[in-house]
Design a protein around this motif. Sequence first.
Motif, mmCIF file in Angstrom:
data_model
loop_
_atom_site.group_PDB
_atom_site.id
_atom_site.type_symbol
_atom_site.label_atom_id
_atom_site.label_comp_id
_atom_site.label_asym_id
_atom_site.label_seq_id
_atom_site.Cartn_x
_atom_site.Cartn_y
_atom_site.Cartn_z
ATOM 1 N N SER A 157 -33.752 21.503 23.416
ATOM 2 C CA SER A 157 -32.511 21.763 24.158
ATOM 3 C C SER A 157 -31.351 22.167 23.272
ATOM 4 C CB SER A 157 -32.113 20.522 24.956
ATOM 5 O OG SER A 157 -31.680 19.485 24.086
ATOM 6 N N ASP A 158 -31.388 21.767 21.986
ATOM 7 C CA ASP A 158 -30.275 22.053 21.080
ATOM 8 C C ASP A 158 -28.960 21.535 21.644
ATOM 9 O OD1 ASP A 158 -29.208 23.032 18.708
ATOM 10 O OD2 ASP A 158 -28.651 24.957 19.612
ATOM 11 N N CYS A 159 -29.014 20.357 22.240
ATOM 12 C CA CYS A 159 -27.824 19.781 22.867
ATOM 13 C C CYS A 159 -26.982 19.030 21.842
ATOM 14 C CB CYS A 159 -28.228 18.826 23.987
ATOM 15 S SG CYS A 159 -29.086 17.326 23.422
ATOM 16 N N GLU A 160 -25.808 18.629 22.257
ATOM 17 C CA GLU A 160 -24.970 17.765 21.441
ATOM 18 C C GLU A 160 -25.573 16.360 21.453
ATOM 19 O OE1 GLU A 160 -20.424 15.934 21.590
ATOM 20 O OE2 GLU A 160 -20.965 17.682 22.805
ATOM 21 N N PRO A 161 -25.646 15.658 20.326
ATOM 22 C CA PRO A 161 -26.250 14.329 20.304
ATOM 23 C C PRO A 161 -25.656 13.351 21.315
ATOM 24 C CG PRO A 161 -25.928 15.116 18.069
ATOM 25 C CD PRO A 161 -25.262 16.115 18.968
ATOM 26 N N ALA A 162 -24.358 13.475 21.566
ATOM 27 C CA ALA A 162 -23.696 12.561 22.505
ATOM 28 C C ALA A 162 -24.268 12.661 23.909
ATOM 29 C CB ALA A 162 -22.195 12.836 22.538
ATOM 30 N N VAL A 220 -27.237 16.899 33.877
ATOM 31 C CA VAL A 220 -25.835 16.663 34.216
ATOM 32 C C VAL A 220 -25.024 16.361 32.957
ATOM 33 C CG1 VAL A 220 -24.250 15.094 35.410
ATOM 34 C CG2 VAL A 220 -26.303 15.917 36.578
ATOM 35 N N ALA A 221 -25.562 15.510 32.088
ATOM 36 C CA ALA A 221 -24.838 15.148 30.866
ATOM 37 C C ALA A 221 -24.640 16.354 29.958
ATOM 38 C CB ALA A 221 -25.601 14.050 30.119
ATOM 39 N N THR A 222 -25.642 17.221 29.875
ATOM 40 C CA THR A 222 -25.524 18.415 29.040
ATOM 41 C C THR A 222 -24.430 19.331 29.548
ATOM 42 O OG1 THR A 222 -27.886 18.327 28.491
ATOM 43 C CG2 THR A 222 -26.765 20.402 28.109
ATOM 44 N N LYS A 223 -24.365 19.502 30.843
ATOM 45 C CA LYS A 223 -23.352 20.394 31.412
ATOM 46 C C LYS A 223 -21.944 19.809 31.296
ATOM 47 C CE LYS A 223 -26.518 22.767 34.506
ATOM 48 N NZ LYS A 223 -26.897 23.095 35.894
ATOM 49 N N ILE A 224 -21.856 18.512 31.209
ATOM 50 C CA ILE A 224 -20.559 17.878 31.019
ATOM 51 C C ILE A 224 -20.114 17.962 29.569
ATOM 52 C CG2 ILE A 224 -19.345 15.645 31.038
ATOM 53 C CD1 ILE A 224 -19.670 16.917 33.767
ATOM 54 N N ARG A 225 -21.045 17.751 28.639
ATOM 55 C CA ARG A 225 -20.696 17.661 27.224
ATOM 56 C C ARG A 225 -20.624 19.006 26.519
ATOM 57 N NH1 ARG A 225 -17.941 14.034 24.857
ATOM 58 N NH2 ARG A 225 -18.813 14.894 22.931
ATOM 59 N N ASP A 226 -21.478 19.947 26.883
ATOM 60 C CA ASP A 226 -21.552 21.226 26.171
ATOM 61 C C ASP A 226 -20.855 22.329 26.951
ATOM 62 O OD1 ASP A 226 -22.990 19.977 24.229
ATOM 63 O OD2 ASP A 226 -24.936 20.793 24.815
ATOM 64 N N ASP A 227 -19.928 23.025 26.293
ATOM 65 C CA ASP A 227 -19.235 24.125 26.940
ATOM 66 C C ASP A 227 -20.174 25.285 27.221
ATOM 67 O OD1 ASP A 227 -16.761 22.896 27.041
ATOM 68 O OD2 ASP A 227 -16.259 23.508 25.004
ATOM 69 N N GLU A 228 -21.191 25.441 26.388
ATOM 70 C CA GLU A 228 -22.204 26.457 26.618
ATOM 71 C C GLU A 228 -23.562 25.776 26.615
ATOM 72 O OE1 GLU A 228 -21.980 29.627 23.862
ATOM 73 O OE2 GLU A 228 -19.956 30.248 24.448
ATOM 74 N N ASN A 229 -24.365 26.101 27.619
ATOM 75 C CA ASN A 229 -25.679 25.492 27.692
ATOM 76 C C ASN A 229 -26.629 26.425 28.416
ATOM 77 O OD1 ASN A 229 -25.436 24.768 30.719
ATOM 78 N ND2 ASN A 229 -23.645 23.790 29.805
ATOM 79 N N PRO A 230 -27.936 26.268 28.208
ATOM 80 C CA PRO A 230 -28.915 27.109 28.914
ATOM 81 C C PRO A 230 -28.810 26.898 30.426
ATOM 82 C CG PRO A 230 -29.935 25.952 27.099
ATOM 83 C CD PRO A 230 -28.576 25.348 27.267
ATOM 84 N N CYS A 231 -29.310 27.855 31.171
ATOM 85 C CA CYS A 231 -29.280 27.728 32.625
ATOM 86 C C CYS A 231 -30.443 26.865 33.101
ATOM 87 C CB CYS A 231 -29.296 29.097 33.281
ATOM 88 S SG CYS A 231 -30.785 30.055 32.903
ATOM 89 N N PRO A 271 -33.578 31.371 28.701
ATOM 90 C CA PRO A 271 -33.574 32.689 29.311
ATOM 91 C C PRO A 271 -32.219 33.354 29.168
ATOM 92 C CG PRO A 271 -34.547 31.055 30.774
ATOM 93 C CD PRO A 271 -33.932 30.312 29.627
ATOM 94 N N SER A 272 -32.234 34.674 29.159
ATOM 95 C CA SER A 272 -30.979 35.406 29.005
ATOM 96 C C SER A 272 -30.236 35.434 30.329
ATOM 97 C CB SER A 272 -31.266 36.837 28.543
ATOM 98 O OG SER A 272 -32.131 37.472 29.451
ATOM 99 N N CYS A 273 -29.528 34.387 30.603
ATOM 100 C CA CYS A 273 -28.709 34.336 31.795
ATOM 101 C C CYS A 273 -27.364 33.773 31.402
ATOM 102 C CB CYS A 273 -29.354 33.458 32.871
ATOM 103 S SG CYS A 273 -29.702 31.793 32.315
ATOM 104 N N LYS A 274 -26.403 33.956 32.232
ATOM 105 C CA LYS A 274 -25.052 33.533 31.915
ATOM 106 C C LYS A 274 -24.968 32.023 31.862
ATOM 107 C CE LYS A 274 -20.257 34.150 33.373
ATOM 108 N NZ LYS A 274 -19.370 34.751 34.405
ATOM 109 N N ALA A 275 -24.470 31.508 30.765
ATOM 110 C CA ALA A 275 -24.320 30.064 30.634
ATOM 111 C C ALA A 275 -23.218 29.570 31.561
ATOM 112 C CB ALA A 275 -23.973 29.694 29.189
#
Length: 220
Positions: free
Chosen positions: A70-75, A110-121, A196-200
Amino acid sequence: MSHSNNEGCPTLEEVRGLDAYHPQLPQIAAFLKKNVELNSGIENKNTIYNGKLGGSPCIDRFLARFCKYSDCEPAVFIFMVIYLMRFESVTGTAITAKNIHRLIISAFVVATKIRDDENPCNVFYSRLGGIPLRELRTLESAFLVDIDFTLEVSPEEFSAMERALKSLERKQPQQPERPPTSANTAFRRSVPVQPPSCKAVPCGTALNAVRTRKLIAGSA
């Protein structure tokens, strides 16, 4: 969901050192495992979170999979646990072997979309979690409703959860305990694909309930 084994799921040791790795990830896995063990005798009503199979892949490998790809933020992983405890407290639904995987996916997205300004779809997350895209959308929407769109996590809550999880390092791995409750908030296979190449979807830490409701319909 048909998670039948650990195929394609790395170990926590294998993902240690990655940018997305949180030092308390092993304790998060131990805590969730213990929750499942403690609730083994509980039969929840049939919900959308229940899967046909429970307990596989093992929770630590499932979390390591999210960490690796996911390459997410650790938080994000701390937010995920807090949201899971809120879900359990608000809904009265116990975290069991039948629902743990879908709940992890729901809370993680949900947590990823809250914490990361850019994230995969969501197409990427559905592949990562091994569930159809439509089902992921349904799970995400339901999870937000179930926690009453209570998405804010204060610095104090975050630190308290980190401390509680870190304290598990001093205990036997087989005997982790639940983190304490707060007065304000209840603490109660390989996928070698690129996003995938979609808009974050632009989601930041200040995302409010109104924007989140719009997100449900727009995060394809």
